[in-house]
Design a protein around this motif. Sequence first.
Motif, short mmCIF file in Angstrom:
data_model
loop_
_atom_site.label_atom_id
_atom_site.label_comp_id
_atom_site.label_asym_id
_atom_site.label_seq_id
_atom_site.Cartn_x
_atom_site.Cartn_y
_atom_site.Cartn_z
N THR A 28 0.85 -1.19 0.00
CA THR A 28 0.00 0.00 0.00
C THR A 28 0.88 1.24 0.00
O THR A 28 1.24 1.77 1.05
N PHE A 29 1.22 1.69 -1.19
CA PHE A 29 2.17 2.79 -1.37
C PHE A 29 1.76 4.02 -0.60
O PHE A 29 2.60 4.70 0.01
N GLU A 30 0.47 4.36 -0.62
CA GLU A 30 -0.01 5.60 0.00
C GLU A 30 0.13 5.58 1.52
O GLU A 30 -0.08 6.62 2.16
N ARG A 31 0.47 4.46 2.10
CA ARG A 31 0.65 4.36 3.55
C ARG A 31 2.11 4.25 3.96
O ARG A 31 2.41 3.98 5.13
N ILE A 53 3.70 10.42 3.78
CA ILE A 53 2.72 9.67 3.00
C ILE A 53 1.82 10.57 2.15
O ILE A 53 1.39 10.16 1.07
N LEU A 54 1.56 11.79 2.59
CA LEU A 54 0.69 12.70 1.83
C LEU A 54 1.48 13.59 0.89
O LEU A 54 0.88 14.32 0.09
N GLY A 55 2.80 13.54 0.99
CA GLY A 55 3.61 14.38 0.12
C GLY A 55 3.73 15.81 0.59
O GLY A 55 4.21 16.66 -0.16
N ARG A 72 5.59 12.78 -4.86
CA ARG A 72 4.94 11.49 -5.07
C ARG A 72 3.55 11.69 -5.63
O ARG A 72 2.91 12.71 -5.40
N ASP A 73 3.09 10.67 -6.36
CA ASP A 73 1.73 10.65 -6.87
C ASP A 73 1.11 9.35 -6.40
O ASP A 73 1.38 8.27 -6.97
N ASN A 74 0.31 9.42 -5.35
CA ASN A 74 -0.26 8.21 -4.77
C ASN A 74 -1.29 7.56 -5.68
O ASN A 74 -1.57 6.37 -5.55
N THR A 75 -1.84 8.31 -6.63
CA THR A 75 -2.78 7.72 -7.58
C THR A 75 -2.06 6.84 -8.59
O THR A 75 -2.67 5.97 -9.22
N ASN A 77 1.01 5.39 -7.67
CA ASN A 77 1.97 4.59 -6.90
C ASN A 77 3.41 4.88 -7.31
O ASN A 77 4.24 3.96 -7.45
#
Length: 125
Positions: A28-31, A53-55, A72-75, A77
Amino acid sequence: QVQLVESGGGLVQPGGSLRLSCEASGFTFERVAMTWVRQAPGKGLEWVSTINILGRTTSYANSVKGRFTISRDNTKNTLYLQMNNLTPEDTAVYYCAGNSITMLFTANKSDYKYWGQGTQVTVSS
């Protein structure tokens, strides 16, 4: 299967720019807070930059501050490192790494659960 795949490295002249990417899968990249670490020829690992994690929170080594930007772009990954005004001292293999929600500011591979295969950056005229 956990994977971190770096790309975007190459040969660039002093003063030039490169943008590295690190595509994550299998977790889970966004975490996960993410880090860039580099290793110059004949030298040890050097911590470069970390992003939360939120950039919204970032940190940089003094050697790259003002020249490099982590994002980072969590959408997607994907982790990025925009590198400007490169010098020969930036020549290294660049690795992306992550462990947990906690930001890490170390270059010790054993501190990270996830570690990429690296991408070579060479700055030379």
